[in-house]
Design a protein around this motif. Structure first.
Motif, PDB file in Angstrom:
ATOM      1  N   SER A  20       0.850  -1.184   0.000  1.00  0.00           N
ATOM      2  CA  SER A  20       0.000   0.000   0.000  1.00  0.00           C
ATOM      3  C   SER A  20       0.890   1.240   0.000  1.00  0.00           C
ATOM      4  N   GLU A  21       0.593   2.202  -0.884  1.00  0.00           N
ATOM      5  CA  GLU A  21       1.392   3.427  -0.964  1.00  0.00           C
ATOM      6  C   GLU A  21       0.549   4.630  -0.530  1.00  0.00           C
ATOM      7  N   ARG A  22       1.039   5.348   0.464  1.00  0.00           N
ATOM      8  CA  ARG A  22       0.341   6.537   0.960  1.00  0.00           C
ATOM      9  C   ARG A  22       0.680   7.741   0.085  1.00  0.00           C
ATOM     10  N   SER A  31       3.578   0.283   2.935  1.00  0.00           N
ATOM     11  CA  SER A  31       3.460  -0.746   3.966  1.00  0.00           C
ATOM     12  C   SER A  31       2.858  -1.992   3.339  1.00  0.00           C
ATOM     13  N   VAL A  32       3.079  -3.117   3.987  1.00  0.00           N
ATOM     14  CA  VAL A  32       2.544  -4.385   3.496  1.00  0.00           C
ATOM     15  C   VAL A  32       1.031  -4.402   3.676  1.00  0.00           C
ATOM     16  N   VAL A  33       0.329  -4.821   2.641  1.00  0.00           N
ATOM     17  CA  VAL A  33      -1.122  -4.988   2.743  1.00  0.00           C
ATOM     18  C   VAL A  33      -1.382  -6.350   3.380  1.00  0.00           C
ATOM     19  N   HIS A  66      -6.726  -8.260  -3.515  1.00  0.00           N
ATOM     20  CA  HIS A  66      -5.914  -7.819  -4.645  1.00  0.00           C
ATOM     21  C   HIS A  66      -5.317  -9.004  -5.389  1.00  0.00           C
ATOM     22  N   LYS A  67      -4.926 -10.040  -4.683  1.00  0.00           N
ATOM     23  CA  LYS A  67      -4.429 -11.234  -5.365  1.00  0.00           C
ATOM     24  C   LYS A  67      -5.553 -11.928  -6.131  1.00  0.00           C
ATOM     25  N   VAL A 111      -0.500  -0.574  -4.514  1.00  0.00           N
ATOM     26  CA  VAL A 111      -1.894  -0.131  -4.519  1.00  0.00           C
ATOM     27  C   VAL A 111      -1.999   1.165  -3.720  1.00  0.00           C
ATOM     28  N   PRO A 112      -2.587   2.227  -4.278  1.00  0.00           N
ATOM     29  CA  PRO A 112      -2.791   3.447  -3.480  1.00  0.00           C
ATOM     30  C   PRO A 112      -3.561   3.133  -2.202  1.00  0.00           C
ATOM     31  N   ALA A 113      -3.164   3.756  -1.114  1.00  0.00           N
ATOM     32  CA  ALA A 113      -3.770   3.459   0.188  1.00  0.00           C
ATOM     33  C   ALA A 113      -5.282   3.558   0.145  1.00  0.00           C
ATOM     34  N   ALA A 114      -5.822   4.557  -0.588  1.00  0.00           N
ATOM     35  CA  ALA A 114      -7.269   4.722  -0.652  1.00  0.00           C
ATOM     36  C   ALA A 114      -7.943   3.550  -1.335  1.00  0.00           C
ATOM     37  N   GLU A 115      -7.216   2.908  -2.269  1.00  0.00           N
ATOM     38  CA  GLU A 115      -7.790   1.773  -2.991  1.00  0.00           C
ATOM     39  C   GLU A 115      -7.821   0.510  -2.140  1.00  0.00           C
TER      40      GLU A 115
END
Length: 254
Positions: A184-186, A192-194, A201-202, A245-249
Motif C-alpha cells: 500500500s502506498e500513501r 506498507s505491506v497490505v 488484490h491477489k 496499490v494506493p492506500a485509498a484503494e
C-alpha cells in the motif's frame, strides 16, 4: 501458465456432484497421500474432543467435524466453486464467460492441505484442514506433501505464478515460480505491506491471469501484461513482482 491459489478456511456447503472419487482427481501421483489424509480426518472426526483440539475448532464449530466425517459420502463441487472468501469473491468465477471459465479451469490450481493440489474442475467435498495442522499419529503435512507435490510443480513446464500464502508455499515450494507481493502506498510515498486486503488484490490478479487470452512465458512478459491492465507493478529482478496499490484503494476496492 499455471496460477497457484491458496485455499480458504470457509467453503461453500453442499453441491450437486457425486461423492469424492480420489482416483478422478488430477495429479494421480498425489492419490496415496490424499487417501491417507482423508482416512485420518474421518477417523479423527469420530473423537470430537480430539478433533477440535487438533483442528483448532470451538465447540460451536461442530459442523466442521461433520464435514470431515462425511468426506467420502458428501456431495461435491468443482474446486473453484467450493472455496469462498475474499480472494474467491474477487476471482468471481461464476461471472466468467464460458471461454473465460475454460481458461480459468486450465490455468488455476488451488493448494490444499488435504488434496495437495486441485485443478478448477476437480470435484471435492467441503472439509476442514489447514496447512499448519498436526494430525495425530501422522508426520507433518509438509513431510507428507513435499516429496510428491514438489516434483509435480517442478515439472509443470509452464510459467508458474504462485499466489499461495506462506504456509501453503511451505508445504511444497514451487522452484522458479513468480510471486506477487502487495504494498500500500500513501500520498507521501511511504509504503506498507497490505495484510487484511492482500487476498482481494491477489484475487483480482488471479482473475486477470485466468481470463486473459495472452500466454506470458516469463516474468518480464507477465509484468507487461499486468501493467497493460492498469496495475502498478514493479520488478526489481528475479522472480518477485510487487503490486503497489494506493492506500485509498486498499479499503475502497477490497
Amino acid at each position: 501458465m499455471l496460477v497457484l491459489l491458496p485455499p480458504s478456511e470457509t467453503k461453500h456447503p453442499g453441491g450437486a456432484g457425486a461423492p469424492l472419487d480420489l482416483c478422478s482427481l488430477s495429479a494421480p501421483e498425489l492419490t496415496p497421500v490424499r487417501a491417507r489424509l482423508v482416512g485420518a480426518l474421518m477417523d479423527l472426526a469420530a473423537d470430537p474432543a480430539a478433533a477440535r483440539e487438533a483442528l483448532g475448532l470451538s465447540p460451536a464449530q461442530a459442523g466442521e467435524l461433520a464435514r470431515n466425517a462425511a468426506l467420502r459420502t458428501a456431495p461435491t463441487l468443482p474446486a473453484l466453486e467450493r472455496y469462498t472468501g475474499v480472494l474467491y469473491d474477487a476471482l468471481d468465477v461464476r461471472s466468467m464467460t464460458r471461454a473465460q471459465r475454460a481458461r480459468a479451469d486450465r490455468r488455476l490450481a488451488v493448494g490444499s492441505a488435504l488434496f495437495g493440489l486441485v485443478r478448477g474442475t476437480d470435484a471435492i467435498p467441503a472439509y476442514r484442514l489447514s496447512a499448519g495442522t498436526g494430525l495425530p499419529d501422522l508426520p507433518t503435512l509438509r513431510t507428507l506433501w513435499k516429496p510428491v507435490l514438489g516434483p509435480l510443480l517442478a515439472r509443470s513446464g509452464e510459467l508458474v505464478v504462485d499466489l499461495r500464502s506462506g504456509s501453503y508455499q511451505a508445504l511444497a515450494p514451487a522452484a522458479g515460480a513468480v510471486t506477487v507481493d502487495v504494498l500500500s502506498e500513501r500520498p507521501d510515498g511511504s509504503r506498507s505491506v497490505v495484510s487484511h486486503f492482500n487476498k482481494a488484490h491477489k484475487g483480482r490478479v488471479a482473475r486477470l491471469l485466468a481470463t486473459t487470452t495472452a500466454e506470458p512465458a516469463d516474468v518480464v512478459r507477465l509484468r507487461a501484461l499486468l501493467r497493460r491492465a492498469g496495475l502498478h507493478v514493479e520488478h526489481d529482478g528475479g522472480n518477485r513482482l510487487t503490486l503497489v496499490v494506493p492506500a485509498a484503494e486498499v479499503v475502497r476496492r477490497a
